[in-house]
Design an enzyme around this catalytic site. Structure first.
Site, PDB file in Angstrom:
ATOM      1  CB  SER A   1      -9.017   4.209   9.721  1.00 18.48           C
ATOM      2  OG  SER A   1      -8.699   3.543   8.514  1.00 18.48           O
ATOM      3  CB  SER A   2      -4.540   2.111   9.526  1.00 19.34           C
ATOM      4  OG  SER A   2      -4.672   2.022   8.134  1.00 19.34           O
TER       5      SER A   2
ATOM      6  CG  ASN B   1      -2.841   8.729   3.334  1.00 14.92           C
ATOM      7  OD1 ASN B   1      -1.670   8.431   3.115  1.00 14.92           O
ATOM      8  ND2 ASN B   1      -3.587   8.028   4.183  1.00 14.92           N
TER       9      ASN B   1
ATOM     10  NE  ARG C   1     -12.766   1.083   3.174  1.00 11.03           N
ATOM     11  CZ  ARG C   1     -12.161   0.066   2.602  1.00 11.03           C
ATOM     12  NH1 ARG C   1     -12.792  -0.643   1.697  1.00 11.03           N
ATOM     13  NH2 ARG C   1     -10.914  -0.236   2.917  1.00 11.03           N
TER      14      ARG C   1
ATOM     15  CE  LYS D   1      -0.453   4.974  -4.489  1.00 12.15           C
ATOM     16  NZ  LYS D   1      -1.112   5.949  -3.625  1.00 12.15           N
TER      17      LYS D   1
ATOM     18  CE1 TYR E   1      -0.252   1.377  -4.104  1.00 17.05           C
ATOM     19  CE2 TYR E   1       2.066   1.143  -4.704  1.00 17.05           C
ATOM     20  CZ  TYR E   1       1.080   1.706  -3.909  1.00 17.05           C
ATOM     21  OH  TYR E   1       1.437   2.600  -2.925  1.00 17.05           O
TER      22      TYR E   1
END
Ligand SMILES: NC(=O)c1ccc[n+]([C@@H]2O[C@H](COP(=O)([O-])OP(=O)(O)OC[C@H]3O[C@@H](n4cnc5c(N)ncnc54)[C@H](OP(=O)(O)O)[C@@H]3O)[C@@H](O)[C@H]2O)c1
Length: 266
Positions: free
Chosen positions: A17-18, A93, A40, A162, A158
């Site tokens: 979505s972005s 992603n 979402r 990752k 984060y």
């Protein structure tokens, strides 16, 4: 890993979505792929779909929270009903950031970052393994980060997510080779997306879209890596140098960062 074509491929892209996911979806559809765009925010997915209409590939909007098992199952159901049970490319992603000093963060943040960036991506991959086995030149492409190779302070949650994704990608690459499924890790550096406005603790929210690589350029490099069958790509020169420095001189890099942290606290 083998070279592959994009045209006609059945692709699932999470976080479409972005930012990077939207750019990936647009470019893949433009190159003739059929892309199931998962996120979402339905309106934003529809905007991405509308922006690629009229080209040879096809975009499908699929609203789902990937941390929810029933939502992940709905993705597998789409594959069974619409694509005859086969997927060629799964791009994990979707991701979320967190910027906070560890002592001032909390358990809910750590768990949420790990849920989205690691557990959901791995469970979606596990769920779709039979579908990928039925695909053509199948590949799982995990979108990691340079921070999945090099640790920095204030983004420890984060970084952990990752690094976990990096480790599991390396293990699965070996395990799934016998099943004819490639597994690739792509590691972007800072990219000018909505990522910094949606970080969980928001300390750097104002930096938002100004900085870093353009999502379109990141997407182009990721698709090139998928086509060439790369096992791993670090997308920027700065990122490559940082990873190299960390490998060769890990102590020095830590000391530089510790010195900065001391100054920050003065
Ligand atoms: N931007 C950077 O500087 C940078 C650097 C290195 C790596 N990366 C990685 O690149 C990937 C894409 O990030 P971006 O820069 O494009 O950020 P972004 O613009 O914020 O995009 C994140 C995407 O993830 C989706 N998402 C978040 N939580 C979700 C959930 N629970 N279920 C389904 N979708 C979810 C969001 O969609 P909805 O909100 O609509 O669900 C959105 O489409 C991430 O994995 C990120 O870690 C980014």
């Amino acid at each position: 890993m083998s070279k592959r074509y994009i045209s006609g491929k059945r692709v699932i892209c999470t976080g479409a979505s972005s930012g990077i996911g939207a750019a990936l979806s647009r470019q893949l559809v433009a190159q003739g792929a059929h892309v199931l765009m998962v996120a979402r925010r339905e309106e934003r997915l529809k905007e991405v779909k509308d922006s690629v209409q009229g080209v040879t590939g096809q975009a499908f909007v699929h609203v789902a929270d990937i941390t929810d098992a029933a939502s992940r199952q709905s993705i597998a159901d789409f594959v069974s009903n619409e694509w005859g049970g086969a997927v060629d490319v799964l791009i994990n992603n979707a991701g979320v950031g967190s910027i906070e000093v560890f002592s001032e963060s909390d358990e809910a943040t750590l768990r949420h970052v790990m849920e989205v960036n690691f557990f959901a991506a791995m469970e979606l991959s596990r769920l779709l393994l039979p579908n990928l086995e039925r695909g053509t030149q199948a590949v799982i492409c995990n979108v990691g980060s340079v921070l999945g190779h090099v640790a920095v302070p204030h983004k420890s949650e984060y970084v952990a997510s990752k690094f976990a994704l990096h480790g599991m990608t390396d293990a699965l690459r070996i395990e799934l080779a016998c099943d004819g499924i490639d597994v690739t890790l792509v590691s972007p550096s800072t990219t000018g997306s909505e990522f910094f406005t949606s970080v969980l603790n928001g300390a750097e929210a104002s930096d938002s879209k100004r900085r870093g690589m353009r999502p379109d350029d990141v997407a182009r490099k990721i698709i090139a890596g998928i086509i060439k069958g790369k096992r791993e790509i670090i997308l920027s020169t700065g990122g490559k140098l940082l990873v190299l420095a960390d490998r060769i001189l890990p102590g020095l890099l830590s000391r530089i960062q510790m010195r900065r942290e001391e100054k920050r606290r003065e």
